[in-house]
Motif scaffolding. Structure first.
Motif, PDB file in Angstrom:
ATOM      1  N   VAL A 123      36.129  69.978  38.077  1.00 33.51           N
ATOM      2  CA  VAL A 123      35.289  70.879  38.858  1.00 33.51           C
ATOM      3  C   VAL A 123      35.368  70.454  40.326  1.00 33.51           C
ATOM      4  O   VAL A 123      35.259  69.265  40.634  1.00 33.51           O
ATOM      5  N   ASP A 124      35.580  71.410  41.223  1.00 40.58           N
ATOM      6  CA  ASP A 124      35.641  71.153  42.669  1.00 40.58           C
ATOM      7  C   ASP A 124      36.709  70.130  43.044  1.00 40.58           C
ATOM      8  O   ASP A 124      36.555  69.399  44.017  1.00 40.58           O
ATOM      9  N   GLY A 125      37.766  70.038  42.252  1.00 41.78           N
ATOM     10  CA  GLY A 125      38.900  69.190  42.599  1.00 41.78           C
ATOM     11  C   GLY A 125      38.765  67.710  42.308  1.00 41.78           C
ATOM     12  O   GLY A 125      39.761  66.995  42.277  1.00 41.78           O
ATOM     13  N   HIS A 126      37.532  67.190  42.096  1.00 46.30           N
ATOM     14  CA  HIS A 126      37.360  65.750  41.898  1.00 46.30           C
ATOM     15  C   HIS A 126      36.421  65.382  40.754  1.00 46.30           C
ATOM     16  O   HIS A 126      36.495  64.280  40.237  1.00 46.30           O
ATOM     17  N   GLN A 127      35.510  66.266  40.377  1.00 50.69           N
ATOM     18  CA  GLN A 127      34.533  65.963  39.332  1.00 50.69           C
ATOM     19  C   GLN A 127      35.162  66.248  37.973  1.00 50.69           C
ATOM     20  O   GLN A 127      35.570  67.370  37.692  1.00 50.69           O
ATOM     21  N   VAL A 128      35.248  65.206  37.114  1.00 52.62           N
ATOM     22  CA  VAL A 128      35.862  65.335  35.802  1.00 52.62           C
ATOM     23  C   VAL A 128      34.777  65.357  34.731  1.00 52.62           C
ATOM     24  O   VAL A 128      33.872  64.521  34.743  1.00 52.62           O
ATOM     25  N   LYS A 129      34.889  66.309  33.808  1.00 54.23           N
ATOM     26  CA  LYS A 129      34.001  66.372  32.648  1.00 54.23           C
ATOM     27  C   LYS A 129      34.890  66.237  31.423  1.00 54.23           C
ATOM     28  O   LYS A 129      35.750  67.078  31.170  1.00 54.23           O
ATOM     29  N   GLU A 134      31.048  62.277  32.535  1.00 54.72           N
ATOM     30  CA  GLU A 134      31.203  63.014  33.785  1.00 54.72           C
ATOM     31  C   GLU A 134      31.378  61.982  34.886  1.00 54.72           C
ATOM     32  O   GLU A 134      30.600  61.023  34.974  1.00 54.72           O
ATOM     33  N   PHE A 135      32.409  62.140  35.715  1.00 53.16           N
ATOM     34  CA  PHE A 135      32.657  61.188  36.790  1.00 53.16           C
ATOM     35  C   PHE A 135      33.477  61.831  37.897  1.00 53.16           C
ATOM     36  O   PHE A 135      34.101  62.867  37.715  1.00 53.16           O
TER      37      PHE A 135
END
Length: 193
Positions: A123-129, A134-135
């Motif tokens: 999400v948004d290029g950097h947020q990983v789920k 989530e990081f």
């Protein structure tokens, strides 16, 4: 330990019936079984004065590098003088026996590719789920990959719980000296040692 002894130690466990039962119980075929004797360390009073080494086991099935597929808990203690297996055992871990509260998303099987689709989304290029995690990921030319704001969804409450503010993969600690039977003997000599 010489290279010849190291090579012979990889085959010694195959002479032990208990070891053979142990890897077959995990549905690993003999042709896919790889063994790697690691450096000699203290194994306990029973082995004092003996030249012994533990052989870690791996599955080479469909793997370009068998080290990517360790068989957790399956090891053999080999006497380097007699090339006899002194001890062979392993835990029979199965993911299906772990409690699942149903709150975490199931992860699809993973290999170098994910044949059933991605188990994560960015999400948004950097947020990983990914699963219950989530990081935020950030590449840095000096520190390498930076993982920040890491959170884990608690299986009991369903709430997102912060577990790490910021971590650097360049400072990653590998649990070589974990006190459990499957890990305490692993003493790789890395470039930094």
């Amino acid at each position: 330990m010489t290279m010849e002894e190291m090579n012979l130690a990889t085959f010694a466990p195959l002479k032990d019936p208990q070891f053979n039962v142990s890897f077959r119980r995990r549905h690993v075929e003999l042709g896919d079984l790889a063994r790697l004797p690691l450096s000699a360390v203290w194994y306990g009073r029973e082995e004092a004065g003996k030249r012994v080494i533990r052989a870690q086991c791996y599955s080479a099935k469909d793997a370009a590098n068998f080290c990517m597929r360790p068989i957790e808990g399956l090891t053999a203690l080999v006497d380097l003088d007699t090339m006899r297996t002194l001890w062979a055992e392993g835990t029979n871990y199965r993911a299906g026996t772990q409690r699942d509260s149903g709150r975490n998303r199931k992860l699809n099987p993973i290999s170098l590719e994910q044949p059933k689709g991605l188990s994560f989304k960015v999400v948004d290029g950097h947020q990983v789920k990914w699963g219950a995690w989530e990081f935020h990921l950030k590449p840095d030319t000096r520190a390498g990959v930076i993982v920040s704001q890491a959170s884990f969804r608690d299986p009991d409450t369903g709430e997102l719980r912060r577990v790490m503010y910021k971590g650097f993969t360049s400072e990653l600690l590998v649990p070589y000296m974990d006190p459990t039977d499957a890990w305490y003997f692993k003493t790789y000599i890395d470039a930094g040692e």
